[in-house]
Design an enzyme around this catalytic site. Structure first.
Site, mmCIF file in Angstrom:
data_model
loop_
_atom_site.group_PDB
_atom_site.id
_atom_site.type_symbol
_atom_site.label_atom_id
_atom_site.label_comp_id
_atom_site.label_asym_id
_atom_site.label_seq_id
_atom_site.Cartn_x
_atom_site.Cartn_y
_atom_site.Cartn_z
ATOM 1 N N TYR A 76 0.825 -1.210 0.000
ATOM 2 C CA TYR A 76 0.000 0.000 0.000
ATOM 3 C C TYR A 76 0.860 1.261 0.000
ATOM 4 C CZ TYR A 76 -3.786 3.209 0.705
ATOM 5 O OH TYR A 76 -4.676 4.227 0.512
ATOM 6 N N PHE A 128 -6.949 21.671 -24.908
ATOM 7 C CA PHE A 128 -7.253 20.252 -24.996
ATOM 8 C C PHE A 128 -8.510 20.036 -24.156
ATOM 9 C CE2 PHE A 128 -7.260 15.767 -24.003
ATOM 10 C CZ PHE A 128 -7.280 15.290 -25.303
ATOM 11 N N THR A 129 -9.348 19.099 -24.588
ATOM 12 C CA THR A 129 -10.689 18.948 -23.996
ATOM 13 C C THR A 129 -10.662 18.808 -22.473
ATOM 14 O OG1 THR A 129 -10.512 16.588 -24.524
ATOM 15 C CG2 THR A 129 -11.703 17.961 -26.086
ATOM 16 N N ASP A 219 2.359 20.374 -20.652
ATOM 17 C CA ASP A 219 1.631 19.127 -20.892
ATOM 18 C C ASP A 219 2.581 18.236 -21.681
ATOM 19 O OD1 ASP A 219 0.158 17.008 -21.822
ATOM 20 O OD2 ASP A 219 -1.682 18.154 -22.069
ATOM 21 N N LYS A 262 0.483 7.763 -23.618
ATOM 22 C CA LYS A 262 0.923 8.070 -24.984
ATOM 23 C C LYS A 262 2.425 7.776 -25.115
ATOM 24 C CE LYS A 262 -3.055 10.495 -24.571
ATOM 25 N NZ LYS A 262 -3.857 10.498 -23.322
ATOM 26 N N ARG A 386 -12.617 15.377 -34.283
ATOM 27 C CA ARG A 386 -11.981 16.451 -33.532
ATOM 28 C C ARG A 386 -12.397 17.769 -34.172
ATOM 29 N NH1 ARG A 386 -9.887 14.789 -28.585
ATOM 30 N NH2 ARG A 386 -12.130 14.694 -28.655
ATOM 31 N N PHE A 453 -18.574 14.814 -26.748
ATOM 32 C CA PHE A 453 -18.153 13.939 -27.845
ATOM 33 C C PHE A 453 -18.107 12.467 -27.452
ATOM 34 C CE2 PHE A 453 -14.013 13.634 -25.914
ATOM 35 C CZ PHE A 453 -13.868 14.851 -25.279
HETATM 36 C C1 P71 Z 1 -6.332 11.338 -27.045
HETATM 37 C C2 P71 Z 1 -6.398 11.470 -25.580
HETATM 38 C C3 P71 Z 1 -7.422 10.673 -24.820
HETATM 39 C C4 P71 Z 1 -8.703 11.390 -24.952
HETATM 40 C C5 P71 Z 1 -9.033 12.375 -24.040
HETATM 41 C C6 P71 Z 1 -10.176 13.118 -24.208
HETATM 42 C C7 P71 Z 1 -10.974 12.892 -25.310
HETATM 43 C C8 P71 Z 1 -10.662 11.906 -26.217
HETATM 44 C C9 P71 Z 1 -9.527 11.160 -26.040
HETATM 45 C C10 P71 Z 1 -5.487 12.715 -23.770
HETATM 46 C C11 P71 Z 1 -4.714 13.813 -23.338
HETATM 47 C C12 P71 Z 1 -3.892 14.547 -24.263
HETATM 48 C C13 P71 Z 1 -3.215 15.666 -23.834
HETATM 49 C C14 P71 Z 1 -2.385 16.461 -24.762
HETATM 50 C C15 P71 Z 1 -4.068 15.375 -21.644
HETATM 51 C C16 P71 Z 1 -4.779 14.254 -22.009
HETATM 52 C C17 P71 Z 1 -5.599 13.542 -20.981
HETATM 53 N N1 P71 Z 1 -5.613 12.388 -25.042
HETATM 54 N N2 P71 Z 1 -3.304 16.069 -22.545
HETATM 55 O O1 P71 Z 1 -5.653 12.148 -27.674
HETATM 56 O O2 P71 Z 1 -3.781 14.169 -25.550
HETATM 57 O O3 P71 Z 1 -4.958 12.389 -20.587
HETATM 58 O O4 P71 Z 1 -6.545 10.605 -21.323
HETATM 59 O O5 P71 Z 1 -4.684 10.124 -19.711
HETATM 60 O O6 P71 Z 1 -6.634 11.461 -18.998
HETATM 61 O O7 P71 Z 1 -6.956 10.403 -27.581
HETATM 62 P P1 P71 Z 1 -5.758 11.076 -20.149
#
Ligand code: P71
Length: 461
Positions: A76, A128-129, A219, A262, A386, A453
């Site tokens: 833990y 970013f979303t 980021d 990523k 997108r 989305f």
């Molecule tokens: C991508 C994603 C995953 C995603 C997130 C939201 C909507 C659709 C798909 C995530 C990112 C990203 C950047 C630059 C933060 C996050 C969040 N990308 N910054 O591209 O690209 O990270 O998904 O691990 O929570 O498909 P998280």
């Protein structure tokens, strides 16, 4: 063999485990996309042939990462894998303090809650979303300070992720530094099409922020991919290693949020890294409320080990060259068919320009959403919208934001698909392009309040 006939890259790995995928019939796909409300997020992955929805958490881990998973210390508190992760972040990125989280948005959540007050403004190089949503939920508002070229799919600018310093200065002049908890700088800007920023630009941002005592938060989700482009394009960097460039980028910033799903080649994981001890203390207090103890965040010990190893693999030159090279291969192939895409070809996917692809459709009938559905119907390839659906509504006016970029992203998971898969994808996109005048728009029939989305549903017009 002459240099001309040589391929520029090949995958620096061989495959030792395979996962079968199944092809579907057109009739099966028609039923599946109807049932999914014409939203590719709502498809069952079993009904997908080649899955280019995202590069997030979809990469193939290496044998070393899998071996590391077996060395998970599931205590833990004080798991040895946490210390490995902390050491990797310190060594590769150079940030002092690490707070593990289950993925990127959890790091954004914690950072937003500890730094943003109602009425604050957050400049950034394109939204970013999830990042913007967490800023807004903490009472802040995002201001876009990316260069204009980033909003133009046809601009060939080599660093479309750059900040427009005049825009940033104007935000500081208008609101005052006291209202700006940090400037958010993304590397390999996702919503612009995986476009890099240059180190020269980042250094200028740092200098401007220093003058006002404003933090720069990075980021770092795709920092290694950005570093590859710097090595390839920015004068003075050709002889530097990816590791050196990544470190130089991080050195300009005060901390980072990271989705390890990523660059870092894992299926789950993330962290917040900081240099400021007081901020770290606040973050550590928050993580135990929302994620888990500060030595695991939302991750198992084995997950942290996989991240630690993946971070090291992410900065390997042969790896990153092949990764970006595969995206380039698909992009060029699609271009050869005359299909309009975002240029220069980005780091993690090929972005189809749905406005140019479907000029007969108004943005409020969601051309990118319709195009993603059409590509799925043609071949079972899953892409991601997108555009207007992702951008959501303006909180002030309640109207669709109608962003300049109305894109369909063909996102390439790392180390997963072959060149033959890329050929199939390109040929399917070309087929849909030939039929483009017959494509009709969509009507949104269900709209969630946040991040619409993911779960919105549509019907054909
Ligand atoms: C991508 C994603 C995953 C995603 C997130 C939201 C909507 C659709 C798909 C995530 C990112 C990203 C950047 C630059 C933060 C996050 C969040 N990308 N910054 O591209 O690209 O990270 O998904 O691990 O929570 O498909 P998280």
């Amino acid at each position: 063999m002459s240099e001309k006939r040589r391929r520029s890259w090949a995958e620096p790995f061989k495959i030792k485990m395979v996962e079968p995928i199944k092809m579907t019939t057109r009739a099966e796909r028609e039923a599946a996309i109807r049932e999914a409300g014409y939203n590719t997020f709502l498809l069952k992955s079993e009904d997908v042939y080649i899955d280019l929805l995202t590069d997030s958490g979809t990469s193939a881990m290496s044998d070393r990462q899998w071996a590391g998973m077996m060395l998970g210390d599931e205590s833990y508190a004080g798991s040895r894998n946490f210390y490995h992760l902390e050491a990797a972040v310190r060594e590769i990125y150079g940030y002092k303090y690490v707070v593990p989280t289950h993925q990127g948005r959890a790091a954004e959540h914690i950072l937003s809650q500890i730094t943003i007050k109602p009425g604050d403004v957050l400049p950034g190089n394109m939204y970013f979303t999830t990042t913007r949503l967490h800023q807004e939920l903490a009472g802040g508002s995002f201001v876009d300070v990316i260069i204009d070229e980033a909003h133009d799919p046809a601009s060939e600018h080599p660093f479309k992720g750059n900040v427009d310093l005049r825009k940033l200065q104007a935000v500081i002049d208008e609101h005052g530094a006291g209202k700006i908890p940090y400037v958010c700088i993304a590397t390999a800007v996702n919503m612009a099409g995986g476009q890099p920023l240059s180190l020269a630009n980042l250094k200028a941002v740092r200098e401007l922020c220093n003058r006002y005592g404003i933090r720069v938060i990075h980021d770092a989700t795709r920092v290694a991919e950005n570093a590859y482009f710097i090595k390839d394009r920015e004068p003075g960097y050709a002889r530097k290693t990816i590791a050196e460039i990544v470190r130089e980028i991080c050195d300009q910033t005060d901390g980072c949020t990271m989705s390890a799903k990523k660059d870092a080649l894992v299926n789950i994981g993330g962290f917040l890294a900081l240099n400021d001890e007081a901020l770290f203390d606040a973050a550590r207090n928050m993580v135990v409320v929302y994620e888990g103890l500060h030595t695991y965040g939302g991750m198992a010990g084995r997950d942290m080990e996989a991240v630690a190893i993946g971070l090291h693999e992410s900065i390997d030159y042969e790896h990153i060259k092949a990764r970006v090279g595969q995206v380039l291969y698909l992009g060029r192939k699609v271009q050869e068919f005359g299909v309009p895409i975002v240029v220069p070809i980005g780091s993690h996917g090929v972005f189809l320009d749905a406005k140019a692809f479907l000029p007969h459709l108004d943005q409020d009938v969601y051309p990118a959403q319709a195009l993603a559905a059409e590509i799925y119907l043609d071949s079972g390839v899953r892409a991601m919208e997108r555009g207007n659906v992702s951008a959501g509504r303006d909180p002030q006016t309640g109207r669709n934001r109608r962003p300049n970029l109305e894109l369909v992203r063909l996102t390439i998971p790392r180390r997963v698909y072959t060149q033959a898969h890329m050929d199939v994808v390109a040929e399917s996109v070309a087929e849909v392009y030939d039929q483009r005048t017959a494509i009709k728009g969509l009507k949104m029939v269900y709209e969630p309040a946040q991040l619409r989305f993911f779960q919105a549903r549509f019907e054909p017009l």
